[in-house]
Design a protein around this motif. Structure first.
Motif, PDB file in Angstrom:
ATOM      1  N   ASP A   1      82.435  11.597  85.644  1.00 40.28           N
ATOM      2  CA  ASP A   1      82.815  10.207  85.953  1.00 40.28           C
ATOM      3  C   ASP A   1      84.397  10.585  86.226  1.00 40.28           C
ATOM      4  N   GLY A   2      84.612  11.819  86.700  1.00 43.18           N
ATOM      5  CA  GLY A   2      86.240  11.909  86.905  1.00 43.18           C
ATOM      6  C   GLY A   2      87.163  12.065  85.581  1.00 43.18           C
ATOM      7  N   SER A   3      86.581  12.314  84.725  1.00 44.04           N
ATOM      8  CA  SER A   3      87.614  12.180  83.479  1.00 44.04           C
ATOM      9  C   SER A   3      87.877  13.584  82.960  1.00 44.04           C
ATOM     10  N   ILE A   4      87.104  14.630  83.246  1.00 39.90           N
ATOM     11  CA  ILE A   4      87.272  16.161  82.749  1.00 39.90           C
ATOM     12  C   ILE A   4      87.528  17.071  84.044  1.00 39.90           C
ATOM     13  N   SER A   5      88.491  17.781  83.737  1.00 42.88           N
ATOM     14  CA  SER A   5      88.703  18.987  84.700  1.00 42.88           C
ATOM     15  C   SER A   5      88.607  20.190  83.787  1.00 42.88           C
ATOM     16  N   CYS A   6      88.459  21.472  84.601  1.00 44.77           N
ATOM     17  CA  CYS A   6      88.389  22.741  84.101  1.00 44.77           C
ATOM     18  C   CYS A   6      89.587  22.978  83.017  1.00 44.77           C
ATOM     19  N   GLY A   7      90.668  22.330  83.373  1.00 45.80           N
ATOM     20  CA  GLY A   7      91.989  22.509  83.016  1.00 45.80           C
ATOM     21  C   GLY A   7      91.957  21.673  81.571  1.00 45.80           C
ATOM     22  N   SER A   8      91.034  20.841  81.510  1.00 45.92           N
ATOM     23  CA  SER A   8      91.020  20.082  80.121  1.00 45.92           C
ATOM     24  C   SER A   8      90.639  20.742  78.898  1.00 45.92           C
TER      25      SER A   8
ATOM     26  N   HIS B   1      90.676  24.277  79.077  1.00 46.04           N
ATOM     27  CA  HIS B   1      91.482  25.569  79.310  1.00 46.04           C
ATOM     28  C   HIS B   1      93.255  25.302  79.712  1.00 46.04           C
ATOM     29  N   GLN B   2      93.785  25.229  78.512  1.00 51.42           N
ATOM     30  CA  GLN B   2      95.178  24.995  78.606  1.00 51.42           C
ATOM     31  C   GLN B   2      96.120  26.076  78.726  1.00 51.42           C
ATOM     32  N   GLN B   3      97.049  26.080  79.708  1.00 53.83           N
ATOM     33  CA  GLN B   3      97.936  27.202  79.696  1.00 53.83           C
ATOM     34  C   GLN B   3      98.492  27.695  78.796  1.00 53.83           C
ATOM     35  N   SER B   4      99.281  26.660  77.816  1.00 56.90           N
ATOM     36  CA  SER B   4     100.200  27.064  76.725  1.00 56.90           C
ATOM     37  C   SER B   4      99.289  27.817  75.662  1.00 56.90           C
ATOM     38  N   ALA B   5      97.957  27.651  75.732  1.00 55.55           N
ATOM     39  CA  ALA B   5      97.121  28.210  74.727  1.00 55.55           C
ATOM     40  C   ALA B   5      96.265  29.296  75.338  1.00 55.55           C
ATOM     41  N   ALA B   6      96.751  29.905  76.256  1.00 55.80           N
ATOM     42  CA  ALA B   6      96.335  31.334  77.238  1.00 55.80           C
ATOM     43  C   ALA B   6      94.973  30.539  77.771  1.00 55.80           C
ATOM     44  N   PHE B   7      94.694  29.219  78.165  1.00 51.63           N
ATOM     45  CA  PHE B   7      93.746  28.875  78.871  1.00 51.63           C
ATOM     46  C   PHE B   7      92.478  28.264  77.862  1.00 51.63           C
ATOM     47  N   THR B   8      92.899  28.154  76.567  1.00 51.19           N
ATOM     48  CA  THR B   8      91.940  27.799  75.792  1.00 51.19           C
ATOM     49  C   THR B   8      92.122  26.450  75.478  1.00 51.19           C
ATOM     50  N   HIS B   9      91.324  25.728  74.522  1.00 54.60           N
ATOM     51  CA  HIS B   9      91.243  24.390  74.249  1.00 54.60           C
ATOM     52  C   HIS B   9      91.937  24.331  72.800  1.00 54.60           C
ATOM     53  N   HIS B  10      93.402  24.209  72.765  1.00 56.92           N
ATOM     54  CA  HIS B  10      94.285  24.406  71.457  1.00 56.92           C
ATOM     55  C   HIS B  10      93.632  23.715  70.547  1.00 56.92           C
ATOM     56  N   GLY B  11      93.746  24.106  69.189  1.00 53.98           N
ATOM     57  CA  GLY B  11      93.387  23.222  68.169  1.00 53.98           C
ATOM     58  C   GLY B  11      92.043  22.810  67.979  1.00 53.98           C
ATOM     59  N   HIS B  12      91.057  22.923  68.841  1.00 52.20           N
ATOM     60  CA  HIS B  12      89.728  22.688  68.846  1.00 52.20           C
ATOM     61  C   HIS B  12      88.633  23.688  68.645  1.00 52.20           C
ATOM     62  N   ASP B  13      87.864  23.484  67.496  1.00 43.38           N
ATOM     63  CA  ASP B  13      86.944  24.642  67.007  1.00 43.38           C
ATOM     64  C   ASP B  13      85.549  24.612  68.354  1.00 43.38           C
ATOM     65  N   LEU B  14      85.447  23.482  68.714  1.00 39.29           N
ATOM     66  CA  LEU B  14      84.381  23.390  69.759  1.00 39.29           C
ATOM     67  C   LEU B  14      85.058  22.737  71.024  1.00 39.29           C
ATOM     68  N   SER B  15      84.796  23.064  72.321  1.00 36.86           N
ATOM     69  CA  SER B  15      85.199  22.426  73.338  1.00 36.86           C
ATOM     70  C   SER B  15      84.670  20.768  73.541  1.00 36.86           C
TER      71      SER B  15
ATOM     72  N   THR C   1      94.212  23.576  92.628  1.00 37.03           N
ATOM     73  CA  THR C   1      93.771  22.318  92.839  1.00 37.03           C
ATOM     74  C   THR C   1      92.787  21.860  92.321  1.00 37.03           C
ATOM     75  N   LEU C   2      91.482  22.563  92.765  1.00 38.74           N
ATOM     76  CA  LEU C   2      89.990  22.377  92.141  1.00 38.74           C
ATOM     77  C   LEU C   2      90.044  22.472  90.697  1.00 38.74           C
ATOM     78  N   PHE C   3      90.740  23.521  90.102  1.00 28.34           N
ATOM     79  CA  PHE C   3      90.641  23.784  88.673  1.00 28.34           C
ATOM     80  C   PHE C   3      91.183  22.548  87.665  1.00 28.34           C
ATOM     81  N   TYR C   4      92.297  21.858  88.314  1.00 24.78           N
ATOM     82  CA  TYR C   4      92.910  20.636  87.632  1.00 24.78           C
ATOM     83  C   TYR C   4      92.455  19.415  88.163  1.00 24.78           C
ATOM     84  N   ASP C   5      91.389  19.504  88.919  1.00 22.09           N
ATOM     85  CA  ASP C   5      90.815  18.201  89.446  1.00 22.09           C
ATOM     86  C   ASP C   5      89.776  17.718  88.867  1.00 22.09           C
ATOM     87  N   PRO C   6      89.768  16.588  88.033  1.00 21.69           N
ATOM     88  CA  PRO C   6      88.678  16.170  87.104  1.00 21.69           C
ATOM     89  C   PRO C   6      87.539  15.429  88.130  1.00 21.69           C
ATOM     90  N   ILE C   7      87.732  15.388  89.653  1.00 22.30           N
ATOM     91  CA  ILE C   7      86.734  15.172  90.562  1.00 22.30           C
ATOM     92  C   ILE C   7      85.372  15.845  90.357  1.00 22.30           C
TER      93      ILE C   7
END
Length: 339
Positions: free
Chosen positions: A64-71, A73-87, A54-60
């Protein structure tokens, strides 16, 4: 009356999704070494895992409540930021490095590309407080969690009281990340002689070439020795000095942590700055693109010759083999997804 309550509780439980009824237990894959993380100091429980998820996916946790760890680190990309060279962090700011995957962290003894953190329980502090990522003071993040009504019962179930502390919050997040285990690829099944682990002639040839020419750094079942190496990238593209920023030791100049190659077909773009978008580009770099530098890894300059000698056929074989490291079970495991 008590029997009626028990019957109702049982019915409610039976209606929960199957994934929610699974026991949460850390199990070392049979072909893996012993984990580095001390599980005795933070035993994983179902309640702790769910709190961490819950904490991992919570933008709290962001300013400003807009970004979570999951933003990033996306599961379908093995928890990376798919398609982005830089986060991409808060206010759509660009981070300094490519988001590393979150998988098999129980076997890591350092974290981030430069190894600046040595304890998984401390790892989330860096992205939370980084002004280009979540940009929040850790104390404020803990206070926001403390003031959120949904968390009190979760902390109670995990730790025996509703008290929210930094240590408890970070340990819960570790419990979630520790359970992000990727060990069910076709390669794993082949090694463990399980059904579905058959490798074809090209894949086996690729494995042999890989073991001969790549496994000195990407070694073992984790496909990394977790060392820090300079792999000859051009500095014109990026001036990031890597491990040097942590140690201030000239011998560490431009060295970065050797990444695991598990799920590598799903984790592009590649390198610490995401400069290569395809595995073809990566292999071309190691054969033709290396830059000679004072701290270049000796394995990449032998007998006065730069690079790794690979024929076009060997490159194709390696790429085919690397695809056997993709773990669809891990990439689609519902219990690791945002609920």
């Amino acid at each position: 009356m008590l029997n009626l309550i028990l019957i109702i509780a049982a019915l409610l439980w039976s209606c929960q999704p199957e994934a929610e009824q699974e026991a949460i237990t850390f199990v070392k894959p049979a072909n893996f070494p012993e984990p580095v993380y001390d599980l005795k100091k933070n035993p994983i429980s179902r309640a702790g895992f769910e709190l961490g998820r819950t904490l991992f996916y919570d933008p709290i946790l962001s300013r400003d409540g807009s970004i979570s760890c999951g933003s990033c680190h996306q599961q379908s990309a093995a928890f990376t930021h798919h398609g982005h060279d830089l986060s991409h962090g808060i206010d759509d700011q660009l981070g300094e490095r490519n988001s590393p995957p979150i998988m098999n962290l129980a076997w890591h003894n350092t974290f981030f590309w430069d190894g600046g953190v040595h304890d998984l329980d401390l790892q989330p502090i860096a992205p939370i407080e980084n002004p280009l990522e979540m940009d929040e003071d850790l104390k404020k993040a803990v206070e926001k969690v403390r003031n959120s009504s949904k968390y009190a019962p979760m902390f109670k179930a995990t730790f025996g009281s509703t008290e929210v502390t930094t240590d408890r919050m970070l340990k819960a997040m570790s419990q979630f990340m520790l359970m992000c285990i990727s060990a069910d690829s076709r390669y794993d099944k082949y090694v463990r002689k399980e059904a579905g682990g058959e490798l074809n002639t090209t894949e086996l040839a690729g494995m042999q070439v890989f073991q001969q020419k790549c496994a000195s750094c990407h070694k073992g079942e984790l496909f990394s020795d977790f060392s820090f190496r300079n792999n000859g990238l051009s500095h014109e593209f990026n001036k990031d000095r890597g491990r040097y920023r942590i140690t201030l030791n000239d011998e560490d100049d431009y060295k970065f942590k050797v990444p695991s190659l598990r799920n590598v077909a799903n984790t592009g773009p590649y390198m610490h700055d995401g400069r290569f978008y395809t595995l073809d580009e990566v292999l071309t770099h190691y054969t033709l693109g290396l830059k000679d530098q004072p701290t270049l890894d000796p394995l990449l300059k032998q007998n006065g010759k730069l690079g790794i000698e690979l024929s076009n056929e060997e490159k194709e074989q390696i790429k085919v083999f690397l695809k056997t490291l993709s773990d669809d079970t891990f990439l689609r495991d519902r219990k690791l997804s945002e609920q």
